[in-house]
Scaffold this motif. Structure first.
Motif, mmCIF file in Angstrom:
data_model
loop_
_atom_site.group_PDB
_atom_site.id
_atom_site.type_symbol
_atom_site.label_atom_id
_atom_site.label_comp_id
_atom_site.label_asym_id
_atom_site.label_seq_id
_atom_site.Cartn_x
_atom_site.Cartn_y
_atom_site.Cartn_z
ATOM 1 N N ILE A 78 -0.893 2.728 11.990
ATOM 2 C CA ILE A 78 -2.076 3.074 12.215
ATOM 3 C C ILE A 78 -3.016 2.615 11.078
ATOM 4 O O ILE A 78 -4.314 2.054 11.338
ATOM 5 C CB ILE A 78 -2.404 4.578 12.466
ATOM 6 C CG1 ILE A 78 -1.761 4.946 13.808
ATOM 7 C CG2 ILE A 78 -4.081 5.087 12.615
ATOM 8 C CD1 ILE A 78 -2.534 4.438 15.208
ATOM 9 N N PRO A 79 -2.676 3.065 9.680
ATOM 10 C CA PRO A 79 -3.707 2.566 8.800
ATOM 11 C C PRO A 79 -3.937 0.978 8.823
ATOM 12 O O PRO A 79 -5.059 0.487 8.236
ATOM 13 C CB PRO A 79 -2.892 3.062 7.335
ATOM 14 C CG PRO A 79 -1.850 4.107 7.908
ATOM 15 C CD PRO A 79 -1.511 3.870 9.153
ATOM 16 N N ILE A 80 -2.686 0.273 9.097
ATOM 17 C CA ILE A 80 -2.930 -1.207 8.973
ATOM 18 C C ILE A 80 -3.648 -1.715 10.370
ATOM 19 O O ILE A 80 -4.660 -2.424 10.204
ATOM 20 C CB ILE A 80 -1.406 -1.808 9.297
ATOM 21 C CG1 ILE A 80 -0.628 -1.400 8.088
ATOM 22 C CG2 ILE A 80 -1.553 -3.246 9.389
ATOM 23 C CD1 ILE A 80 0.885 -2.017 7.929
ATOM 24 N N ALA A 81 -3.609 -0.989 11.314
ATOM 25 C CA ALA A 81 -4.519 -1.072 12.673
ATOM 26 C C ALA A 81 -5.971 -0.762 12.288
ATOM 27 O O ALA A 81 -6.803 -1.521 12.726
ATOM 28 C CB ALA A 81 -4.035 -0.237 13.912
ATOM 29 N N GLU A 82 -6.158 0.213 11.166
ATOM 30 C CA GLU A 82 -7.604 0.474 10.802
ATOM 31 C C GLU A 82 -8.016 -0.509 9.814
ATOM 32 O O GLU A 82 -9.441 -0.998 10.219
ATOM 33 C CB GLU A 82 -7.639 1.696 10.169
ATOM 34 C CG GLU A 82 -7.159 3.111 10.937
ATOM 35 C CD GLU A 82 -7.785 4.272 10.449
ATOM 36 O OE1 GLU A 82 -8.993 4.247 9.943
ATOM 37 O OE2 GLU A 82 -7.020 5.332 10.608
ATOM 38 N N ASP A 83 -7.171 -1.057 8.868
ATOM 39 C CA ASP A 83 -7.757 -1.996 8.006
ATOM 40 C C ASP A 83 -8.109 -3.339 8.508
ATOM 41 O O ASP A 83 -8.858 -4.063 8.329
ATOM 42 C CB ASP A 83 -6.758 -2.293 6.946
ATOM 43 C CG ASP A 83 -6.385 -1.124 6.015
ATOM 44 O OD1 ASP A 83 -7.342 -0.126 6.145
ATOM 45 O OD2 ASP A 83 -5.503 -1.107 5.259
ATOM 46 N N THR A 84 -7.357 -3.943 9.536
ATOM 47 C CA THR A 84 -7.439 -5.070 10.306
ATOM 48 C C THR A 84 -8.548 -4.920 11.444
ATOM 49 O O THR A 84 -8.907 -5.819 11.911
ATOM 50 C CB THR A 84 -6.140 -5.516 11.039
ATOM 51 O OG1 THR A 84 -5.553 -4.350 11.650
ATOM 52 C CG2 THR A 84 -5.126 -6.047 9.881
ATOM 53 N N GLY A 85 -8.954 -3.573 11.798
ATOM 54 C CA GLY A 85 -9.905 -3.505 12.962
ATOM 55 C C GLY A 85 -9.080 -3.579 14.321
ATOM 56 O O GLY A 85 -9.755 -3.265 15.239
ATOM 57 N N LEU A 86 -7.757 -3.910 14.270
ATOM 58 C CA LEU A 86 -7.096 -3.812 15.479
ATOM 59 C C LEU A 86 -7.490 -2.340 16.355
ATOM 60 O O LEU A 86 -7.230 -2.287 17.606
ATOM 61 C CB LEU A 86 -5.819 -4.040 15.422
ATOM 62 C CG LEU A 86 -5.223 -5.572 14.937
ATOM 63 C CD1 LEU A 86 -3.851 -5.693 14.600
ATOM 64 C CD2 LEU A 86 -5.572 -6.294 16.505
#
Ligand code: C2E
Ligand code: MG
Ligand code: MG
Ligand code: MG
Length: 290
Positions: A78-86
């Protein structure tokens, strides 16, 4: 000698660093196509009313199963999905998926039972995206889910990142008729002033505070204070991470309204949740399954 071992030490450290970076980059790349490849799914965890032990609704939680990486924890992706905007696209997908599932469960439920609600997590990034209100409105319209049965879970940090924008968005969401819940309450840094200005109907106490209640933990004083404050503001309180009967009994005695945790059921796929509830005391109370 000392020098060469030092170099080895650095080389070793360098390698660990490299592996971490590679993992993060790998996860990020794999995550990009996850929705299109059908690797995302939704799990549902029961939320139960302490007054009568009856099911009131579910929290929807995102799951990601990758053929090589296996099941990756939301705490990781989820944090990666947040950073990438996904998360904007994936969150919108989950919202509609969960709303559809709830519409099916509601249709299958006896008329005299209280209507089930569905609770969906909204990340900081989504809260900052001006399209969020439209996304929620469209999901309600396309699925036919009544707005009052949709709960949106937001965190204190989600609001504090940009309070002006977030509060304006939250007010617009409230105007749609959805309910707002403050998730992981107590773990963020919002001042009481901001907490008061969030138009939330529900407060979810983080499971780190639920641990040890009923066993004399200092957490008991914190939970009592949160319940008193929330009730004074007209909010309902959900305790997260309830795993034991001792915790459940203590929370009931001290006025907590709703609970969620392994004691009442872990997050499961929709089908598995129905099958599990059929076998346990937490009956879904459906007339027929669709
Ligand atoms: P959360 O919103 O606080 O969700 C509750 C977490 O506690 C879930 O972890 C759930 O599986 C876990 N849990 C529930 N009952 C118990 C229990 O009795 N004991 C213990 N130890 N844990 C319990 P999960 O599913 O791994 O999700 C972790 C976090 O990832 C969530 O915390 C939420 O912040 C985020 N997340 C999950 N799905 C989504 C999503 O669709 N969108 C966004 N933005 N965030 C999500
Ligand atoms: Mg949540
Ligand atoms: Mg939570
Ligand atoms: Mg939590």
């Amino acid at each position: 000698k000392a020098k060469s071992s030092g170099r080895n030490g650095y080389a070793f450290f360098d390698q660990i660093l490299h592996e971490q970076v590679r993992t993060r980059v790998e996860i990020e790349q794999a995550l990009r196509g996850a929705l299109d490849r059908g690797e995302l799914s939704v799990h549902y965890q029961p939320i139960v009313d302490l007054a009568n032990d009856e099911l009131t609704g579910f929290e929807a939680l995102m799951r990601w199963d990758h053929p090589q990486l296996g099941r990756v924890s939301p705490l990781e992706f989820i944090p990666i999905a947040e950073d990438t905007g996904l998360i904007v696209e994936y969150g919108a997908w989950l919202l509609e998926e969960a709303a559809n599932q709830l519409v099916r469960w509601r249709a299958a439920r006896a008329d005299d039972l209280p209507p089930l609600h569905i609770s969906v997590n909204i990340s900081v990034r989504q809260l900052r995206d001006s399209a969020l209100v439209g996304v929620v409105r469209r999901a309600l319209r396309r699925t036919g889910l009544p707005a009052s049965t949709l709960w949106l879970e937001i965190t204190e940090s989600g609001v504090m990142e940009d309070p002006e924008t977030a509060l304006a968005t939250l007010r617009a969401l409230r105007a749609l008729g959805v309910r707002l819940a403050i998730d992981d309450f107590g773990t963020g840094y919002a001042s009481l002033n901001y907490l008061r200005s969030i138009p939330a109907r529900i407060v979810k106490i983080d499971r780190s505070f639920v641990a040890g209640v009923g066993e004399g933990s200092h957490n008991e004083a914190i939970v009592k204070a949160v319940v008193a404050m929330a009730h004074a503001l007209g909010q309902r309180v959900v305790a997260e991470g309830v795993e034991t009967v001792v915790q459940r009994d203590w929370l009931r005695a001290y006025g907590c309204d709703l609970v969620q945790g392994w004691l009442y059921g872990a997050p499961r796929s929709a089908d598995a949740q129905v099958a599990w509830m059929d076998r346990t005391a937490t009956a879904l109370q459906l007339d027929h399954l669709s």
